[in-house]
Motif scaffolding. Structure first.
Motif, short mmCIF file in Angstrom:
data_model
loop_
_atom_site.label_atom_id
_atom_site.label_comp_id
_atom_site.label_asym_id
_atom_site.label_seq_id
_atom_site.Cartn_x
_atom_site.Cartn_y
_atom_site.Cartn_z
N GLY A 148 0.80 -1.22 0.00
CA GLY A 148 0.00 0.00 0.00
C GLY A 148 0.83 1.26 0.00
N GLY A 149 2.11 1.18 0.28
CA GLY A 149 2.98 2.34 0.27
C GLY A 149 3.82 2.38 -0.98
N GLY A 150 4.66 3.36 -1.11
CA GLY A 150 5.47 3.51 -2.30
C GLY A 150 6.85 2.90 -2.19
N ASP A 151 7.20 2.35 -1.02
CA ASP A 151 8.55 1.84 -0.84
C ASP A 151 8.66 0.32 -0.95
N GLY A 152 7.57 -0.36 -1.21
CA GLY A 152 7.58 -1.82 -1.27
C GLY A 152 7.95 -2.33 -2.65
N LEU A 153 7.69 -3.59 -2.85
CA LEU A 153 7.94 -4.26 -4.11
C LEU A 153 7.08 -3.63 -5.21
N SER A 154 7.70 -3.28 -6.32
CA SER A 154 6.96 -2.71 -7.44
C SER A 154 6.36 -3.84 -8.26
N VAL A 155 5.08 -3.74 -8.51
CA VAL A 155 4.36 -4.75 -9.28
C VAL A 155 3.97 -4.14 -10.63
N PRO A 156 4.35 -4.76 -11.72
CA PRO A 156 4.07 -4.22 -13.06
C PRO A 156 2.62 -4.46 -13.48
N MET A 157 1.69 -3.78 -12.82
CA MET A 157 0.26 -4.02 -13.04
C MET A 157 -0.18 -3.72 -14.47
N ALA A 158 0.30 -2.65 -15.06
CA ALA A 158 -0.15 -2.29 -16.41
C ALA A 158 0.30 -3.34 -17.42
N TRP A 159 1.54 -3.80 -17.32
CA TRP A 159 2.02 -4.83 -18.25
C TRP A 159 1.28 -6.15 -18.02
N LEU A 160 1.11 -6.54 -16.77
CA LEU A 160 0.41 -7.79 -16.49
C LEU A 160 -1.03 -7.75 -17.01
N TYR A 161 -1.68 -6.60 -16.88
CA TYR A 161 -3.03 -6.46 -17.40
C TYR A 161 -3.03 -6.54 -18.92
N ALA A 162 -2.07 -5.88 -19.57
CA ALA A 162 -1.97 -5.92 -21.03
C ALA A 162 -1.77 -7.35 -21.52
N GLU A 163 -0.92 -8.11 -20.82
CA GLU A 163 -0.71 -9.52 -21.19
C GLU A 163 -1.99 -10.34 -20.98
N TYR A 164 -2.69 -10.07 -19.92
CA TYR A 164 -3.95 -10.77 -19.65
C TYR A 164 -4.96 -10.51 -20.78
N VAL A 165 -5.12 -9.25 -21.17
CA VAL A 165 -6.05 -8.90 -22.24
C VAL A 165 -5.64 -9.60 -23.53
N ALA A 166 -4.35 -9.56 -23.85
CA ALA A 166 -3.86 -10.20 -25.07
C ALA A 166 -4.11 -11.70 -25.04
N ASP A 167 -3.85 -12.32 -23.92
CA ASP A 167 -4.05 -13.76 -23.77
C ASP A 167 -5.53 -14.12 -23.97
N GLU A 168 -6.41 -13.35 -23.36
CA GLU A 168 -7.85 -13.61 -23.48
C GLU A 168 -8.33 -13.45 -24.92
N LEU A 169 -7.84 -12.43 -25.60
CA LEU A 169 -8.23 -12.22 -27.00
C LEU A 169 -7.77 -13.38 -27.87
N LEU A 170 -6.53 -13.82 -27.68
CA LEU A 170 -6.01 -14.93 -28.48
C LEU A 170 -6.70 -16.25 -28.16
N ARG A 171 -6.94 -16.50 -26.89
CA ARG A 171 -7.65 -17.74 -26.52
C ARG A 171 -9.07 -17.73 -27.06
N GLY A 172 -9.71 -16.58 -27.02
CA GLY A 172 -11.07 -16.47 -27.55
C GLY A 172 -11.13 -16.73 -29.04
N GLY A 173 -10.08 -16.33 -29.75
CA GLY A 173 -10.03 -16.56 -31.19
C GLY A 173 -9.73 -18.00 -31.55
N ASP A 174 -9.18 -18.76 -30.59
CA ASP A 174 -8.85 -20.17 -30.80
C ASP A 174 -8.05 -20.38 -32.09
N LEU A 175 -7.04 -19.54 -32.29
CA LEU A 175 -6.27 -19.57 -33.52
C LEU A 175 -5.17 -20.62 -33.51
N MET A 176 -4.63 -20.91 -32.33
CA MET A 176 -3.57 -21.91 -32.20
C MET A 176 -3.42 -22.31 -30.75
N PRO A 177 -2.70 -23.40 -30.52
CA PRO A 177 -2.54 -23.87 -29.14
C PRO A 177 -1.82 -22.82 -28.27
#
Length: 167
Positions: free
Chosen positions: A11-40
């Motif tokens: 909750g503070g600014g001095d702890g472990l930095s978590v790359p939330m924006a990148w992790l969210y972008a990867e999640y969105v990309a993963d969901e789009l690709l899985r939804g398209g069922d284009l490849m394994p």
């Protein structure tokens, strides 16, 4: 609402930095690709598509509000950025440089985005030669036709674009 930057686990600014924006972008990309069922999902081609889409999602977030918006509201932007006739590679390079200028090299989101970009540029995948003679040699199927080594981003980008269309 989550914002790009250095989110902390305590909750503070001095702890472990978590790359939330990148992790969210990867999640969105993963969901789009899985939804398209284009490849394994375990294939290198899927990984290339996920990274290309994640970079597009992450770098198109100019207002720093990626995690707080509805995905559907950004689909047209991502489609236009990933279209065949667009200079996506140059756009990624420019946006990575701009992002580094704003947030600094210590930004954990930027570090993961750069790692994905390096993988997309440095990795080559064996793919069908789309410039070969249509139909290939007699008696060969699609999987048996001529193949060429192709940078991963050149395979991932059209996969990502198609996945957005299929959404």
């Amino acid at each position: 609402m989550l914002h790009r930057g250095h989110e902390s686990t305590d909750g503070g600014g001095d702890g472990l930095s978590v790359p939330m924006a990148w992790l969210y972008a990867e999640y969105v990309a993963d969901e789009l690709l899985r939804g398209g069922d284009l490849m394994p999902p375990t294939s290198f081609e899927f990984r290339a598509g996920r990274y290309a889409l994640a970079l597009t999602v992450f770098l198109s977030d100019t207002d720093g509000q990626l995690c707080g918006v509805e995905v559907v509201s950004r689909l047209e932007t991502w489609l236009s950025l990933t279209a065949y006739d667009q200079p996506w590679r140059e756009w990624v390079r420019e946006r990575l440089a701009e992002t580094a200028g704003r947030s600094g090299d210590a930004d954990p989101d930027l570090a993961l985005a750069r790692a994905a970009w390096r993988w997309l540029q440095d990795t080559e995948l064996l793919a069908p030669d789309l410039n070969s003679v249509p139909g290939g040699a007699p008696g060969t199927g699609e999987d048996e036709g001529p193949k060429v080594w192709t940078p991963a981003w050149q395979l991932g980008l059209p996969l990502g674009h198609l996945a957005i269309h299929l959404f």
